[in-house]
Design an enzyme around this catalytic site. Structure first.
Site, PDB file in Angstrom:
ATOM      1  N   ASP A  98      22.579  13.844  28.913  1.00  0.00           N
ATOM      2  CA  ASP A  98      22.755  12.882  27.818  1.00  0.00           C
ATOM      3  C   ASP A  98      23.737  11.779  28.198  1.00  0.00           C
ATOM      4  O   ASP A  98      24.630  11.971  29.034  1.00  0.00           O
ATOM      5  CB  ASP A  98      23.288  13.627  26.583  1.00  0.00           C
ATOM      6  CG  ASP A  98      22.991  12.922  25.270  1.00  0.00           C
ATOM      7  OD1 ASP A  98      22.746  11.708  25.273  1.00  0.00           O
ATOM      8  OD2 ASP A  98      23.019  13.612  24.237  1.00  0.00           O
TER       9      ASP A  98
ATOM     10  N   HIS B 285      19.358  11.823  26.406  1.00  0.00           N
ATOM     11  CA  HIS B 285      19.658  11.306  25.075  1.00  0.00           C
ATOM     12  C   HIS B 285      18.476  11.488  24.126  1.00  0.00           C
ATOM     13  O   HIS B 285      18.664  11.765  22.940  1.00  0.00           O
ATOM     14  CB  HIS B 285      20.051   9.828  25.178  1.00  0.00           C
ATOM     15  CG  HIS B 285      20.742   9.302  23.973  1.00  0.00           C
ATOM     16  ND1 HIS B 285      21.863   9.902  23.432  1.00  0.00           N
ATOM     17  CD2 HIS B 285      20.486   8.228  23.172  1.00  0.00           C
ATOM     18  CE1 HIS B 285      22.274   9.218  22.371  1.00  0.00           C
ATOM     19  NE2 HIS B 285      21.451   8.210  22.188  1.00  0.00           N
TER      20      HIS B 285
ATOM     21  N   SER C 220      21.838   9.780  17.664  1.00  0.00           N
ATOM     22  CA  SER C 220      22.557   8.655  18.260  1.00  0.00           C
ATOM     23  C   SER C 220      23.362   7.925  17.185  1.00  0.00           C
ATOM     24  O   SER C 220      24.173   8.551  16.501  1.00  0.00           O
ATOM     25  CB  SER C 220      21.561   7.749  19.000  1.00  0.00           C
ATOM     26  OG  SER C 220      22.230   6.846  19.840  1.00  0.00           O
TER      27      SER C 220
END
Length: 343
Positions: free
Chosen positions: A288, A315, A146
């Site tokens: 995601d 994610h 991320s």
């Protein structure tokens, strides 16, 4: 017993040969030559910044002279804690890895100074951590998830001469592209009345209103971690909820996972991916928050790029498509190591 049989048995135990010589369990847990061993692998590393000197928290797990992975957590302002699931996969495969809370995160110093909320400063911090841990091109893999993926890309563009391999996990190389995907694909998946109420709260900047988070729960459960939030793993709740430093997160990312609106809003390094020459694995997932097709495109722009697609993941794919995530990651780490050893 013949040498090749010993190697075969150890290979079955460790997944593949991860050491220059035949590894043993004692080798992996060796305390020799590690100044952090007396406190369980933990070190508080001094960091120099434009706002003064501080310390950041790291913790080493294992011992492998050829494969050492530094983990860059998400947020910004979250913690290493969601990565704790790596304990279930990496030690059994002989991989050494480092947890690390970036400056401003829960286990590290948390200075309240806007000057520190700068991508280049975070890159310099990672470089100081690398030097302190003694990592270099013969063993140093960097994995960013991320926001950590942004940081990993930026680090590679500046310091790839120190890298053996790079992993960009669940992050696109463009925040404008992320925002477009959120607006065009993710937002319409919410119930129309919920989206209308969210837009109203957003316009009023009423982010402290409990309704704001309540309305986002279906989004979180579909695209951040695909389980009911009541069943989310305890390390995730610590790292992303209880220990999140909003004084870092909100100015940089913005108040919501439904797009970015903070200091990172214009960040885009897609055109620079061609300059990252080290072997790089890009990990994307079907559900995601980041567009998996965009991440596949990134892997093709990277000179030594590979793409790992996780059909059941979101994610936090290292939780909801766990076996595929770690099988792909470990395959990449060992393949790069084998290629370097053979070259």
């Amino acid at each position: 017993m013949p040498r090749f049989l010993i190697a075969l048995i150890l290979g079955l135990l460790f997944g593949t040969q991860a050491f220059a010589s035949e590894p043993t369990l004692r080798d992996y847990h060796s305390r020799a030559n590690h100044p952090d061993a007396w406190q369980g692998g933990v070190r508080m590393i001094p960091i120099h910044t434009p706002a003064g000197d501080f310390k950041v928290w790291t913790k080493r797990v294992g011992n492998n002279p050829r494969i050492k992975v530094l983990l860059l957590h998400g947020g910004p302002g979250a913690t290493h804690e969601p990565f704790e699931v790596f304990d279930s996969f990496l030690p059994a495969d002989g991989v050494e890895y480092y947890y690390y809370d970036q400056l401003g995160s829960y286990y590290s110093d948390q200075p309240d100074d806007p000057k520190l909320l700068d991508v280049d400063r975070f890159v310099d911090e990672v470089e100081q951590v690398r030097v302190a841990l003694g990592l270099d091109k013969d063993n140093f893999y960097l994995l960013g998830h991320s926001w950590g993926g942004i940081l990993a890309i930026e680090y590679a563009l500046k310091h790839q001469d120190h890298l053996k391999g790079l992993v960009i996990s669940n992050m696109v190389s463009s925040i404008p592209a992320y925002n477009k995907y959120a607006n065009d694909v993710l937002m319409p998946q919410l119930a129309p009345e919920a989206l209308a109420e969210l837009r109203k709260l957003d316009a009023a900047k009423d982010y402290a209103n409990p309704r704001f988070e309540e309305l986002l729960v279906p989004h979180y459960e579909a695209h951040v971690l695909r389980r009911p939030m009541a069943e989310w793993p305890e390390p995730v709740m610590r790292g992303f909820v209880r220990h999140l430093n909003k004084k870092v997160y909100v100015p940089m990312q913005g108040p919501s996972e439904l797009g970015a609106s903070g200091l990172l809003v214009d960040w885009d390094r897609t055109d620079a991916l061609k300059d990252i020459k080290v072997p790089t694995l890009v990990i994307g997932a079907r559900y995601d928050t980041m567009d998996p097709k965009y991440m596949e495109m990134m892997s093709k722009r990277l000179p030594q790029g590979q793409y790992l697609y996780l059909p059941n993941g979101s994610h936090c794919a290292f939780y909801d498509d766990q076996d595929a995530y770690f099988a792909g990651l470990l395959k990449f780490l060992h393949a790069v190591d084998d290629a370097k050893a053979g070259g």
